[in-house]
Design a protein around this motif. Sequence first.
Motif, PDB file in Angstrom:
ATOM      1  N   SER A 107     -16.688 -36.187  14.035  1.00 47.66           N
ATOM      2  CA  SER A 107     -15.301 -36.659  13.722  1.00 47.66           C
ATOM      3  C   SER A 107     -14.955 -35.949  12.423  1.00 47.66           C
ATOM      4  O   SER A 107     -15.612 -35.729  11.466  1.00 47.66           O
ATOM      5  N   THR A 123      -2.783 -45.794   8.451  1.00 46.64           N
ATOM      6  CA  THR A 123      -3.697 -44.932   8.080  1.00 46.64           C
ATOM      7  C   THR A 123      -3.757 -44.766   6.601  1.00 46.64           C
ATOM      8  O   THR A 123      -3.211 -45.399   5.634  1.00 46.64           O
ATOM      9  N   SER A 163      -8.951 -46.809  15.397  1.00 43.98           N
ATOM     10  CA  SER A 163      -8.350 -47.037  14.177  1.00 43.98           C
ATOM     11  C   SER A 163      -9.046 -45.839  12.906  1.00 43.98           C
ATOM     12  O   SER A 163     -10.368 -45.279  13.421  1.00 43.98           O
ATOM     13  N   GLN A 164      -8.404 -45.601  12.078  1.00 36.91           N
ATOM     14  CA  GLN A 164      -8.899 -44.771  11.031  1.00 36.91           C
ATOM     15  C   GLN A 164     -10.313 -45.656  10.285  1.00 36.91           C
ATOM     16  O   GLN A 164      -9.948 -46.973  10.024  1.00 36.91           O
ATOM     17  N   GLU A 218     -11.448 -40.399  11.985  1.00 36.03           N
ATOM     18  CA  GLU A 218     -10.508 -41.053  12.805  1.00 36.03           C
ATOM     19  C   GLU A 218     -11.676 -41.842  13.787  1.00 36.03           C
ATOM     20  O   GLU A 218     -12.417 -41.187  14.490  1.00 36.03           O
ATOM     21  N   LEU A 221     -10.939 -36.800   7.205  1.00 32.75           N
ATOM     22  CA  LEU A 221      -9.402 -36.512   6.949  1.00 32.75           C
ATOM     23  C   LEU A 221      -9.133 -36.899   5.556  1.00 32.75           C
ATOM     24  O   LEU A 221      -8.462 -36.013   4.894  1.00 32.75           O
TER      25      LEU A 221
END
Length: 208
Positions: free
Chosen positions: A32, A82, A58-59, A54, A35
Amino acid sequence: MGTGIKSRNPTSKISAAAAPAASAITQSTGRSSILRSSFAPSSFQLALFASVIEGFDSQQLRIHDTNTGRLRCEHAIAPRQTFTCLDWGYYGEGYQERHLKESKKRKRAEQVNGFKGDAHPEDVVLAFGTSESEIHLFSPTAAKTVGILKDVRLQGIRDFKFVDAGRSLSAWSIGGDGKLVQWDLRKGKSTKFVYKSYGLHSSLMIAA
């Protein structure tokens, strides 16, 4: 993937198993994309690395020990929300009590070099902003949110920064509309709004 059990609801949990250290952090997030990420400042004397990935629905926030590669804890927010920012600082009732005692001593001694208080690892939190206009103060030690800052006038959180790593019990955030907000961490409330009319900004820089 990581060693912690996933949940469909916003939740946190401490990992029960250790990764093989060194490259374990990158291996556990390899499937993944990261982020957002942030290392705990060296002044905290904590070897922790926070990252947002991610998940399935859901994050998720994951905090690793950089010495061992162990996944210390993880936290999932609600679907469709987020993470918007990350910042390390001090927070909590125990820290506030020690801060007040140090402040009284400092005044009596007429010290002017700033607060160098007795901070403990359990006082350290990772603050993260959300697209739902909330700022969560997450404790890696307790593996849970220990405080939430929220104001109905905010339009999302673009960035959040502790002032002096939270030692002054103050912080600032910037909203989706470019509005600057000052926070009193002792009361958990906003104390000042600065309306910016000359364009939007997405990040904050706090002078040392």
